[in-house]
Design a protein around this motif. Structure first.
Motif, PDB file in Angstrom:
ATOM      1  N   GLY A 266       0.611  -1.238  -0.079  1.00  0.00           N
ATOM      2  CA  GLY A 266       0.022   0.065  -0.064  1.00  0.00           C
ATOM      3  C   GLY A 266       1.244   1.293  -0.085  1.00  0.00           C
ATOM      4  N   VAL A 267       2.086   0.723   0.984  1.00  0.00           N
ATOM      5  CA  VAL A 267       3.012   2.399   0.526  1.00  0.00           C
ATOM      6  C   VAL A 267       3.297   3.152  -0.544  1.00  0.00           C
ATOM      7  CG1 VAL A 267       4.955   3.110   2.241  1.00  0.00           C
ATOM      8  CG2 VAL A 267       3.227   2.113   3.689  1.00  0.00           C
ATOM      9  N   LEU A 268       3.987   2.010  -1.240  1.00  0.00           N
ATOM     10  CA  LEU A 268       4.651   1.694  -1.903  1.00  0.00           C
ATOM     11  C   LEU A 268       3.268   2.908  -3.313  1.00  0.00           C
ATOM     12  CD1 LEU A 268       7.061  -1.068  -3.046  1.00  0.00           C
ATOM     13  CD2 LEU A 268       7.435   0.399  -2.343  1.00  0.00           C
ATOM     14  N   TYR A 269       1.813   1.843  -3.571  1.00  0.00           N
ATOM     15  CA  TYR A 269       1.136   2.061  -4.758  1.00  0.00           C
ATOM     16  C   TYR A 269       1.037   3.757  -3.836  1.00  0.00           C
ATOM     17  CZ  TYR A 269      -2.237   1.620  -8.208  1.00  0.00           C
ATOM     18  OH  TYR A 269      -2.694   1.511  -9.704  1.00  0.00           O
ATOM     19  N   GLY A 270       1.116   3.531  -2.978  1.00  0.00           N
ATOM     20  CA  GLY A 270       0.552   5.041  -2.512  1.00  0.00           C
ATOM     21  C   GLY A 270       1.414   6.738  -3.191  1.00  0.00           C
ATOM     22  N   VAL A 271       3.112   6.594  -3.017  1.00  0.00           N
ATOM     23  CA  VAL A 271       3.836   6.784  -3.287  1.00  0.00           C
ATOM     24  C   VAL A 271       3.769   7.345  -4.867  1.00  0.00           C
ATOM     25  CG1 VAL A 271       6.466   6.751  -4.028  1.00  0.00           C
ATOM     26  CG2 VAL A 271       5.256   6.072  -1.993  1.00  0.00           C
ATOM     27  N   PHE A 272       3.188   6.113  -5.591  1.00  0.00           N
ATOM     28  CA  PHE A 272       3.303   5.558  -7.502  1.00  0.00           C
ATOM     29  C   PHE A 272       1.750   7.021  -7.276  1.00  0.00           C
ATOM     30  CE2 PHE A 272      -0.049   3.678 -10.308  1.00  0.00           C
ATOM     31  CZ  PHE A 272       0.502   4.777 -11.440  1.00  0.00           C
ATOM     32  N   ALA A 273       0.613   6.417  -6.703  1.00  0.00           N
ATOM     33  CA  ALA A 273      -0.247   6.964  -6.851  1.00  0.00           C
ATOM     34  C   ALA A 273      -0.332   9.004  -5.993  1.00  0.00           C
ATOM     35  CB  ALA A 273      -1.791   6.736  -5.929  1.00  0.00           C
ATOM     36  N   ALA A 274       0.771   8.965  -5.471  1.00  0.00           N
ATOM     37  CA  ALA A 274       0.716  10.331  -4.973  1.00  0.00           C
ATOM     38  C   ALA A 274       1.822  10.983  -6.427  1.00  0.00           C
ATOM     39  CB  ALA A 274       1.626  10.609  -3.938  1.00  0.00           C
ATOM     40  N   GLY A 275       2.620  10.944  -7.110  1.00  0.00           N
ATOM     41  CA  GLY A 275       3.018  11.595  -7.992  1.00  0.00           C
ATOM     42  C   GLY A 275       2.236  12.140  -9.139  1.00  0.00           C
ATOM     43  N   ASN A 276       1.192  10.817  -9.142  1.00  0.00           N
ATOM     44  CA  ASN A 276       0.504  11.042  -9.933  1.00  0.00           C
ATOM     45  C   ASN A 276      -0.750  12.129  -9.640  1.00  0.00           C
ATOM     46  OD1 ASN A 276      -1.761  11.403 -12.213  1.00  0.00           O
ATOM     47  ND2 ASN A 276      -1.724   8.968 -12.422  1.00  0.00           N
ATOM     48  N   PRO A 318      14.271   2.092  -4.599  1.00  0.00           N
ATOM     49  CA  PRO A 318      14.299   2.855  -5.866  1.00  0.00           C
ATOM     50  C   PRO A 318      13.155   2.327  -6.929  1.00  0.00           C
ATOM     51  CG  PRO A 318      16.511   0.977  -5.607  1.00  0.00           C
ATOM     52  CD  PRO A 318      15.504   1.098  -4.408  1.00  0.00           C
ATOM     53  N   LEU A 319      12.778   1.024  -5.900  1.00  0.00           N
ATOM     54  CA  LEU A 319      11.452   0.986  -6.451  1.00  0.00           C
ATOM     55  C   LEU A 319      10.261   2.111  -6.628  1.00  0.00           C
ATOM     56  CD1 LEU A 319       9.798  -0.840  -8.072  1.00  0.00           C
ATOM     57  CD2 LEU A 319       8.626  -2.626  -6.654  1.00  0.00           C
ATOM     58  N   ALA A 320      10.419   2.781  -5.256  1.00  0.00           N
ATOM     59  CA  ALA A 320       9.216   3.453  -4.964  1.00  0.00           C
ATOM     60  C   ALA A 320      10.476   5.118  -5.831  1.00  0.00           C
ATOM     61  CB  ALA A 320       9.799   4.097  -3.486  1.00  0.00           C
ATOM     62  N   GLY A 321      11.020   4.882  -5.992  1.00  0.00           N
ATOM     63  CA  GLY A 321      11.768   6.264  -7.012  1.00  0.00           C
ATOM     64  C   GLY A 321      11.011   6.100  -8.125  1.00  0.00           C
ATOM     65  N   LEU A 322      11.439   5.258  -8.765  1.00  0.00           N
ATOM     66  CA  LEU A 322      10.489   5.543  -9.976  1.00  0.00           C
ATOM     67  C   LEU A 322       9.312   5.152  -9.903  1.00  0.00           C
ATOM     68  CD1 LEU A 322      13.137   2.540 -11.688  1.00  0.00           C
ATOM     69  CD2 LEU A 322      12.781   4.545 -12.151  1.00  0.00           C
ATOM     70  N   GLY A 323       8.600   4.441  -9.158  1.00  0.00           N
ATOM     71  CA  GLY A 323       6.762   4.262  -9.372  1.00  0.00           C
ATOM     72  C   GLY A 323       6.748   6.322  -8.975  1.00  0.00           C
ATOM     73  N   LEU A 324       7.228   6.997  -7.893  1.00  0.00           N
ATOM     74  CA  LEU A 324       7.123   8.398  -8.089  1.00  0.00           C
ATOM     75  C   LEU A 324       7.460   9.018  -9.311  1.00  0.00           C
ATOM     76  CD1 LEU A 324       6.195  10.628  -6.140  1.00  0.00           C
ATOM     77  CD2 LEU A 324       8.564  10.973  -6.223  1.00  0.00           C
ATOM     78  N   LEU A 325       8.539   8.597 -10.598  1.00  0.00           N
ATOM     79  CA  LEU A 325       8.702   8.743 -11.456  1.00  0.00           C
ATOM     80  C   LEU A 325       7.192   8.869 -12.570  1.00  0.00           C
ATOM     81  CD1 LEU A 325      12.345   8.665 -12.391  1.00  0.00           C
ATOM     82  CD2 LEU A 325      10.550  11.401 -11.898  1.00  0.00           C
ATOM     83  N   VAL A 326       7.190   7.638 -12.847  1.00  0.00           N
ATOM     84  CA  VAL A 326       5.431   7.038 -13.959  1.00  0.00           C
ATOM     85  C   VAL A 326       4.658   7.679 -13.080  1.00  0.00           C
ATOM     86  CG1 VAL A 326       4.727   5.299 -13.789  1.00  0.00           C
ATOM     87  CG2 VAL A 326       6.707   4.961 -13.841  1.00  0.00           C
ATOM     88  N   GLY A 327       3.997   8.042 -12.016  1.00  0.00           N
ATOM     89  CA  GLY A 327       2.811   8.354 -11.567  1.00  0.00           C
ATOM     90  C   GLY A 327       2.924  10.391 -11.609  1.00  0.00           C
ATOM     91  N   MET A 328       3.917  10.662 -11.970  1.00  0.00           N
ATOM     92  CA  MET A 328       4.137  12.050 -12.924  1.00  0.00           C
ATOM     93  C   MET A 328       4.286  11.998 -13.823  1.00  0.00           C
ATOM     94  SD  MET A 328       7.207  13.913  -9.910  1.00  0.00           S
ATOM     95  CE  MET A 328       7.216  15.137 -10.195  1.00  0.00           C
ATOM     96  N   CYS A 329       4.379  11.205 -14.523  1.00  0.00           N
ATOM     97  CA  CYS A 329       3.707  11.424 -16.049  1.00  0.00           C
ATOM     98  C   CYS A 329       2.562  10.351 -16.423  1.00  0.00           C
ATOM     99  CB  CYS A 329       5.080  10.488 -16.699  1.00  0.00           C
ATOM    100  SG  CYS A 329       7.237  10.905 -16.420  1.00  0.00           S
ATOM    101  N   ILE A 330       2.151  10.272 -15.874  1.00  0.00           N
ATOM    102  CA  ILE A 330       0.569   9.982 -16.326  1.00  0.00           C
ATOM    103  C   ILE A 330      -0.320  11.128 -16.089  1.00  0.00           C
ATOM    104  CG2 ILE A 330      -1.124   8.717 -15.035  1.00  0.00           C
ATOM    105  CD1 ILE A 330       0.606   6.143 -14.587  1.00  0.00           C
ATOM    106  N   ALA A 331      -0.247  11.650 -14.899  1.00  0.00           N
ATOM    107  CA  ALA A 331      -1.238  12.588 -14.578  1.00  0.00           C
ATOM    108  C   ALA A 331      -1.570  13.649 -16.062  1.00  0.00           C
ATOM    109  CB  ALA A 331      -0.712  13.721 -13.341  1.00  0.00           C
TER     110      ALA A 331
END
Length: 428
Positions: A266-276, A318-331
């Motif tokens: 949930g934390v890792l997915y939350g980071v991804f969604a937070a970037g978005n 690293p996975l959290a950092g990449l997830g954050l970047l991916v989320g920032m590109c989705i929005a």
């Protein structure tokens, strides 16, 4: 010939775009608050199914397949739900829909807990997905009524993306907490209850729903949204975005399980969604001068690039950092896609168009959940991250090849009786 309709009584319609102006739009809060409550369960559904079925069967492949059936059913039925809402009103579709969804979700839960055969879970997953209420498209359609001809429409698209992503921050965290700390079935039971309560509250806001044309004078030409070439291109791009959501959900859950810390999911997915969500906030605050078609291509290229690096991460940080970047590109891609609907699609088919895009995300997510689950079961830990890479790269190639279809034709079918794509009737 009138070019646009801008006779809104709301001063926000003529003010500089911004979130403050947007939220002061008359009547906005009457549908925003119940709309947020009603769409929250959508972010819980797939993950709740994956965690419950994986717990009862021990297989991510089986869990992903059941979640995929739900997503496919939603993708197939969502456009028809949007079309019915355009023709008969949102309340007429929502009330029976949320009742069916609650019953179907609880049935799926009971079958999973009683070790029912996989075919029975598939059978229950179909009505569960088909009846998912299309709250996001309905809220966007209500913004279209309140902001006809206003420059705030782009801000509203960004605001809705931020709202969607806020639900994808809260939803996975809530689903994971309920399924791991309370009971594996708690996530799906809570999802059903929130859908029922939030959906009925949203349906009760009759004053802000788009009007249904009742006579020939007020009727806008009914052009099916799927007949608009630009909508078909956007569907493909949104399929790629769905592959990111689905691939991330399964792969992050499998990664967290493999390191012995399932709560980290949930934390890792939350980071991804937070970037978005953060990128969505920034997009809405910027007065863009670049054409939306170009913005979509640039955002999607960045998304494909970052998603292609996910499979290389072998530890949480690293996975959290990449997830954050991916989320920032989705929005930016999502926001621009929804904004383009305003210029490509007639007002009378706009809810349907929004549901096609939402359904495309769900279909891409469903396919990604299935494939990623199989890859995680059969190959190495993290193999499911190959799915977002493949989905976004294929969608980017399609977008580049067909980008000319995202430009509105002055003589296209999207013109409605001399006023562009605006409704030629007054709205109170």
């Amino acid at each position: 010939m009138a070019s646009t309709v801008t006779t809104s009584k709301d001063p926000a319609a003529t003010s500089r775009p911004g979130y403050g102006r947007l939220l002061r739009t008359r009547g906005a809060w009457t549908f925003l608050l119940p709309g947020f409550a009603a769409r929250q369960p959508f972010a819980m559904l797939t993950l709740s199914i994956v965690l419950l079925v994986q717990h009862t069967t021990g297989s991510y492949g089986a869990a992903g397949a059941v979640a995929a059936v739900t997503g496919v059913a939603m993708a197939l039925f969502a456009p028809y739900s949007g079309r019915l809402a355009d023709r008969h009103g949102q309340r007429a579709v929502l009330v029976p829909g949320v009742l069916v969804h609650a019953v179907s979700g609880l049935t799926l839960t009971a079958l999973a807990l009683t070790d029912a055969p996989l075919w029975a879970l598939f059978a229950a997953a179909v009505p569960t997905g088909a009846s998912v209420p299309q709250i996001g498209p309905m809220v966007r359609a209500r913004w279209g009524v309140r902001l006809k001809g206003s420059p705030l429409m782009a801000t509203a698209a960004a605001f809705e993306s931020v709202t969607d992503e806020l639900t994808f921050v809260v939803g996975p965290l809530l689903a994971t907490a309920l399924c791991t700390a309370v009971d594996p079935a708690a996530g799906l039971v809570t999802e059903a209850a929130l859908t029922l309560i939030g959906g009925l509250l949203f349906a009760a806001q009759k004053g802000t729903q788009p009007r249904v044309a009742r006579d020939g004078h007020a009727r806008v030409e009914q052009v099916p949204a799927l007949r608009v070439p630009g909508v078909r291109v956007l569907i493909v791009t949104f399929l790629g975005i769905g592959s990111v959501f689905g691939g991330m959900q399964v792969s992050l859950a499998a990664f967290s399980e493999s390191i012995g810390n399932p709560g980290l999911n949930g934390v890792l997915y939350g980071v991804f969604a937070a970037g978005n969500m953060l990128a969505g906030i920034a997009c809405g605050a910027i007065a863009w001068k670049t054409a939306p078609q170009r913005r979509l291509i640039l955002a999607y290229a960045a998304l494909a690039l970052t998603a292609s690096a996910l499979w290389t991460a072998h530890s949480a940080l690293p996975l959290a950092g990449l997830g954050l970047l991916v989320g920032m590109c989705i929005a930016p891609a999502l926001i621009t896609g929804y904004t383009l609907v305003e210029s490509l699609v007639p007002a009378g088919a706009r809810t349907e168009a929004f549901t096609w895009l939402t359904g495309a995300v769900a279909l891409g997510q469903a396919a990604a959940v299935t494939v990623a689950g199989q890859l995680e079961d059969r190959l190495w830990d993290g193999a499911g991250f190959l799915v977002p890479m493949a989905g976004t790269v294929l969608a980017l190639v399609t977008l580049l090849a067909l980008r000319s279809r995202l430009v509105t034709s002055p003589r296209g079918r999207t013109v409605a009786r001399g006023v562009g794509h605006r409704e030629p009737v007054a709205v109170d």
